[in-house]
Enzyme design. Structure first.
Site, mmCIF file in Angstrom:
data_model
loop_
_atom_site.group_PDB
_atom_site.id
_atom_site.type_symbol
_atom_site.label_atom_id
_atom_site.label_comp_id
_atom_site.label_asym_id
_atom_site.label_seq_id
_atom_site.Cartn_x
_atom_site.Cartn_y
_atom_site.Cartn_z
ATOM 1 C CG HIS A 91 -2.125 -0.847 1.098
ATOM 2 N ND1 HIS A 91 -2.106 -2.186 1.414
ATOM 3 C CD2 HIS A 91 -3.388 -0.588 0.674
ATOM 4 C CE1 HIS A 91 -3.311 -2.705 1.200
ATOM 5 N NE2 HIS A 91 -4.096 -1.760 0.744
ATOM 6 C CE LYS A 108 -4.052 -0.451 4.748
ATOM 7 N NZ LYS A 108 -5.324 0.191 5.136
#
Length: 238
Positions: free
Chosen positions: A135, A139
């Site tokens: 990601h 995040k």
């Protein structure tokens, strides 16, 4: 529908765009600088609030929305140790909540494929399984909620696995999850079954965040007029 947005970062802006394109009205936008908006009349008029914030803020956001009697659709991950409180509020107090660790239609098809593959692989103990997820650097939780959902579904269908771990080598009976944070990657998840002779990999790679936003708006449409706790399985009938 009249929709409220809780969290107005990149996802919030994309959700607003998708919601307006589907004919919905945004009546309230709440972010870190205006928490008093939870008490506003405009927020109370919302048919649903779509919440994408941070693990540390999520639970209190749900409580405030419930206090205003506003149903919640949430895609925030990293808070689910408090899930029993939310489920109890839905079951005993008539609140409405829709939760998904990932709102992408493709990811939820991926979940179904993962469950089916794990069921098949239960017959073939020569294969070891692991999960890799990548990601964007913003995040905050690791592993991702999607990776945890994938691992839990494998555990339910693969007798030789009973738990998952991240950050160390897995022991017997554990599924190893490798969490990578890099650049602006929207989200990539891979299930990897490996034996001495071959490797089977199942991968979902998101191209952008629009699929997540669309799923969240469709979830808000799905819970309109309903009471209770809902997930993507309720909506998609997978």
């Amino acid at each position: 529908m009249k929709l409220a947005l809780i969290g107005y970062g990149k996802m919030g802006h994309i959700i607003e765009e998708v919601a307006r394109s589907r004919g919905h009205e945004i009546v309230s936008i709440i972010d870190v600088e205006n928490p008093e908006e939870f008490e506003s009349e405009s927020f109370r008029k919302a048919d649903a609030a779509i919440e994408f914030t941070t693990p540390s803020a999520a639970l209190e956001n749900y409580r405030k929305a419930f206090a205003a009697n506003v149903p919640v659709v949430s895609g925030t991950t990293g808070w689910t140790e408090h899930l029993p409180e939310i489920q109890e509020a839905c079951q005993k107090k008539g609140k409405t909540f829709f939760y998904a660790s990932n709102f992408s239609l493709g990811v939820n098809l991926f979940f179904a494929l993962n469950r089916y593959l794990a069921h098949i692989m239960n017959q073939f103990p020569l294969y070891e399984v692991k999960i890799e997820e990548t990601h964007h650097i913003h995040k905050l939780d690791a592993p991702s909620g999607t990776a945890i959902s994938l691992a839990n579904d494998i555990i339910e269908n693969l007798d030789r696995k009973t738990s998952w771990v991240e950050g160390r080598e897995p022991a017997t009976g554990e599924i190893g999850i490798k969490a990578i944070r890099r650049d602006e990657v929207p989200g990539c998840h891979s299930i990897i079954y490996e034996s001495d002779v071959d490797t089977i990999t199942l991968t979902h790679d998101a191209k952008n965040r629009k699929g997540f936003a669309l799923g969240a708006v469709v979830a808000a449409e799905f819970i309109y007029g309903k009471k209770g706790f809902f997930t993507m399985q309720d909506m998609l009938k997978l």
